[in-house]
Enzyme design. Sequence first.
Site, short mmCIF file in Angstrom:
data_model
loop_
_atom_site.label_atom_id
_atom_site.label_comp_id
_atom_site.label_asym_id
_atom_site.label_seq_id
_atom_site.Cartn_x
_atom_site.Cartn_y
_atom_site.Cartn_z
N LYS A 191 0.87 -1.18 0.00
CA LYS A 191 0.00 0.00 0.00
C LYS A 191 0.90 1.23 0.00
O LYS A 191 1.46 1.59 1.04
CB LYS A 191 -0.89 -0.03 1.24
N GLU A 266 9.21 1.04 11.13
CA GLU A 266 10.31 2.01 10.99
C GLU A 266 9.65 3.37 11.06
O GLU A 266 8.98 3.79 10.12
CB GLU A 266 11.03 1.76 9.68
N CYS A 300 13.10 10.29 7.63
CA CYS A 300 12.99 9.85 9.02
C CYS A 300 14.28 10.11 9.79
O CYS A 300 14.24 10.38 10.98
CB CYS A 300 12.62 8.37 9.06
N GLU A 401 9.11 15.71 16.10
CA GLU A 401 9.56 15.52 14.72
C GLU A 401 8.85 16.55 13.84
O GLU A 401 7.63 16.62 13.82
CB GLU A 401 9.24 14.11 14.23
P1 NAI Z 1 1.56 8.33 7.82
O1 NAI Z 1 2.35 7.56 8.81
O2 NAI Z 1 0.19 8.70 8.18
O3 NAI Z 1 1.50 7.52 6.45
C1 NAI Z 1 2.39 6.51 6.06
C2 NAI Z 1 1.63 5.38 5.37
O4 NAI Z 1 0.68 4.81 6.27
C3 NAI Z 1 0.83 5.84 4.16
O5 NAI Z 1 0.86 4.82 3.17
C4 NAI Z 1 -0.56 5.97 4.72
O6 NAI Z 1 -1.55 5.85 3.73
C5 NAI Z 1 -0.62 4.83 5.69
N1 NAI Z 1 -1.61 4.98 6.78
C6 NAI Z 1 -2.11 6.13 7.31
N2 NAI Z 1 -2.98 5.84 8.30
C7 NAI Z 1 -3.03 4.49 8.40
C8 NAI Z 1 -3.74 3.59 9.25
N3 NAI Z 1 -4.58 4.01 10.20
N4 NAI Z 1 -3.53 2.27 9.09
C9 NAI Z 1 -2.68 1.80 8.17
N5 NAI Z 1 -2.00 2.60 7.33
C10 NAI Z 1 -2.16 3.93 7.45
O7 NAI Z 1 2.40 9.63 7.45
P2 NAI Z 1 1.96 10.94 6.62
O8 NAI Z 1 0.55 11.29 6.90
O9 NAI Z 1 2.34 10.73 5.23
O10 NAI Z 1 2.94 12.00 7.28
C11 NAI Z 1 2.67 12.56 8.56
C12 NAI Z 1 3.91 12.61 9.42
O11 NAI Z 1 4.45 11.32 9.61
C13 NAI Z 1 5.07 13.40 8.89
O12 NAI Z 1 4.97 14.73 9.16
C14 NAI Z 1 6.23 12.77 9.59
O13 NAI Z 1 6.37 13.33 10.86
C15 NAI Z 1 5.85 11.34 9.72
N6 NAI Z 1 6.43 10.48 8.67
C16 NAI Z 1 7.54 9.78 8.94
C17 NAI Z 1 8.12 9.01 7.97
C18 NAI Z 1 9.34 8.24 8.23
O14 NAI Z 1 10.03 7.86 7.30
N7 NAI Z 1 9.64 7.93 9.47
C19 NAI Z 1 7.58 8.93 6.62
C20 NAI Z 1 6.38 9.68 6.44
C21 NAI Z 1 5.86 10.42 7.44
#
Ligand code: NAI
Length: 498
Positions: A191, A266, A300, A401
């Site tokens: 996904k 991660e 990250c 973050e």
């Molecule tokens: P997110 O963690 O919400 O999204 C990442 C993935 O999880 C996407 O594919 C999303 O569709 C999916 N997702 C969202 N809600 C879900 C749920 N309830 N169950 C299963 N899958 C779900 O991150 P988003 O909204 O893109 O970014 C928000 C914040 O997250 C950023 O500002 C940052 O702080 C953090 N982030 C950290 C990352 C990292 O590499 N550690 C990468 C992306 C975001």
Amino acid sequence: MAIDFDPKQLGSELYNGGFRPMFIGGQWVGAQSGEVSDAVNPATGERLATIPDAGVVDVDRAVLAARRAFEGPWSKFSPYERQAVLLKIAELVERDWDKLCVSDTLDMGMPIMRTLANKRRVLGMLRFYAGMATALHGETIDNSIPGEIVSFTRKEPVGVVAAIIPWNAPTAATVWKIAPALATGCTVVLKPAEDASLTPLMIARLMQEAGVPDGVVNVVTGKGSVAGARLAEHPDVNKVVFTGSTLTGQSIARAAVGNLKKVSLELGGKSPVIVCKDADIDRAVPVAAMAVFAHSGQICIAGSRLFVAREIHDEFVARVADFAKALRIGHGIETDTDIGPIVNSRQARVIEDYIASGQTEGARLLTGGSRQSGPVYDGGNFLTPTVFADVHDDMRIAREEIFGPVISAFKFDSIDEVTSRANASPYGLAAGIFTKDLGTAHKLARRLKAGSVWVNMYHAIDPAVPFGGMKMSGYGREGGVEHLYEYLETKAVWINTD
Ligand code: NAI
Ligand code: MG
């Protein structure tokens, strides 16, 4: 690095706003509901394509296809054949590398020279795990039970793996999740993130071309709250591997409890970069700056807390601020861009909110802190690289973050003090150290609570070396042999030979 193609030209050939179906059971399909979302270029606000918005029924079909492939055709592939498939995928990814990078850049904004530079890491992952496919083995273990009883272990694939990935490195994340799954004989439902689904779909096409049987890899596009959440709770998914925010990681871990599926996470970070008084300042300044500004801080491992020894602090942060001012902000598709756009306007507002909080709480803004405006920038979300000094450990910009181009700089006096302040974070993903003293390097590397520690460098990631976090940065490791165990079950077999 010189390139022999025109990224803008290639980009205009790739996407024209049309529909891009998702990939379930070897078929290219829309969502059963017919719903779609826009895939948007964050530099311009333009629609690149529309993608299906998968619902629960679509996800369930993908999981069923993955289950059937796991028990059917894929289970008949020998390790050698899985290896051959992975090597073929690597060959095709290499063939289409320019296209994949242009697609990533258009869909999520990272400067093209950066996406192109990930080649060794991405191809290396495919080839490293291709090699591992024929190296998996159990052990013969002597037991102490009286009689002639033989015991040994087998390593078996966990089954259907759900891979949920973020938008910040779609090609790398897709390959890093799928390669170990295929090496171990698992099947996958991937996904991608709402903001960056186009390249994972392109990679699925290459997997099909490489001869991956139908259903072994499925890509469902759509919302995290619907498609992602369904995968995390699905009773027939055996494992979830997730990269993204800590909040979402926690919700996935909770959802996974239903059938006790394996989970690896991660997650986020607030990584410290520690510059000691004996550091090579000329070399440390650009690395410390790019530890955050690379991809506008949207990684990250961003080294967003900059601890500098008091003796060199003022000079060092002034030079980091000068470095920041000289970075070229622009569309990722331009080859001379250092800093691209923020992935979407919601994310840009979150970052601006952090910048405002830094100012309100009394940090000193050395540079940046604003939107870049002008005709080239108005369609997207461009923030200037930002450096705050005089930051206190309890300010929001010191603790949370930000996921944007914001450095928070602190002074420190001793190694003991900086160790405890660096470790006083709920996160533990990465850390950087700059020193010429071997003893200091070893001492800090040993004491810092972080999954990766880099000395006199930053950002290094290699397929053979484990990567992942401690504390609220998650659990499990990607890369290296350890990664494979996340996708394997250990079975003990006992035989009475009397
Ligand atoms: P997110 O963690 O919400 O999204 C990442 C993935 O999880 C996407 O594919 C999303 O569709 C999916 N997702 C969202 N809600 C879900 C749920 N309830 N169950 C299963 N899958 C779900 O991150 P988003 O909204 O893109 O970014 C928000 C914040 O997250 C950023 O500002 C940052 O702080 C953090 N982030 C950290 C990352 C990292 O590499 N550690 C990468 C992306 C975001
Ligand atoms: Mg996009």
